[in-house]
Design a protein around this motif. Sequence first.
Motif, short mmCIF file in Angstrom:
data_model
loop_
_atom_site.label_atom_id
_atom_site.label_comp_id
_atom_site.label_asym_id
_atom_site.label_seq_id
_atom_site.Cartn_x
_atom_site.Cartn_y
_atom_site.Cartn_z
N UNK A 87 0.82 -1.22 0.00
CA UNK A 87 0.00 0.00 0.00
C UNK A 87 0.85 1.27 0.00
N UNK A 88 2.17 1.12 0.00
CA UNK A 88 3.04 2.29 -0.07
C UNK A 88 2.89 2.95 -1.43
N UNK A 89 2.65 4.25 -1.44
CA UNK A 89 2.40 4.98 -2.68
C UNK A 89 3.67 5.67 -3.17
N UNK A 90 3.90 5.58 -4.46
CA UNK A 90 5.01 6.31 -5.08
C UNK A 90 4.46 7.51 -5.82
N UNK A 91 5.32 8.49 -6.06
CA UNK A 91 4.87 9.71 -6.72
C UNK A 91 6.04 10.34 -7.47
#
Length: 360
Positions: free
Chosen positions: A285-289
């Motif tokens: 669930x870790x989001x990258x951006x």
Amino acid sequence: MKHKFSIARQLLASLFLFTSFSILFIACSQSKSQDKTTSTDTTAQVAKVDSVATTDSSAEKAVTYPPLDTALYSQKVAFLSRADTTEYWPVKAPYPREGAILPFSRIVAYYGNLYSKQMGILGEYPEEEMLRRLKEDVKKWEKADPETPVIPALHYIAVTAQGLPQKDNTYRLRMPHHQIDKVIEMAKKVNAIVFLDIQVGFSKVQDEVPKLEKYLSMPNVHLGIDPEFSMKGDKRPGKEIGTFDAADINYVTEYLGKLVKDNNIPPKILVVHRFVKPMITNYKKIKTSPEVQIVMHMDGWGPPAKKRNSYRIAITHEPVQFAGFKIFYGNDTKRVNQPRVMSPEEMLTLYPQPIYIQYQ
């Protein structure tokens, strides 16, 4: 196997008396138990770092960055992943903003705290000797991988976990800003970037990260967070290994991302320490951006076989975006009866290749 930790004694005075007392901190080099084992030219992609920004924004140099070469970026990411065809690597993530450091350059960092010789090489030696050693390690990496430019870094523990509660019962201590300023000035001498590291104790990243906003708004200051000392239960730091959830990490990336956009600066790098799986929960669930480049950093010590195994379990098999690897000058040698630490050439055989290297 039970983990054994060494926790520093309570500080002898307030922050205003730091210069008059000998202050002891958690000795990270003692806190990792043996279970914690374990071509295309890129120079146009990363603007030359002339100096680390000072606390005076008016003194910051205006830097412009060329448009991102997405084909080159993909090529470099694939190279780090060794063109893997499994489900693990390379990780699907959005392209970064212009001026991104990774994967065009490798970062070689010295870690520690200026008040302690036990917490890492950054505070172990006098300034000039420490910087000389850092330059030598940078040269070793340049020789081992001539195709990847190397950027030196100072990774300073700006918030240290404590063995005693402090007045607010957080079991953490914030370093005075004049010490952070000193590290930034030191970094200028070797054209290095700076990482500020946070050990929250019973505090939270939501409370600690904003306290460093004036530094994190600078283009060449990045962040590290250490779940080992993030205590979610009732055990104090050092009595058990702490944890960060994906929600904690996502808060930090969103906060950093906003600073990047508001200040129109290059992407931030977020280093997350890890040596066993339970330290990070819900990793999928870790989001990258585009604004933040996340490095999952293998932080365990021991002989090479254990370190490789920790890397495989905690980093390779739970990919997020980029990979990091740590070398302990003391714990990887004398403490486990090894003649030397792993060489850059040996670390380059890891899968995926680490793009952030830290020495303690």
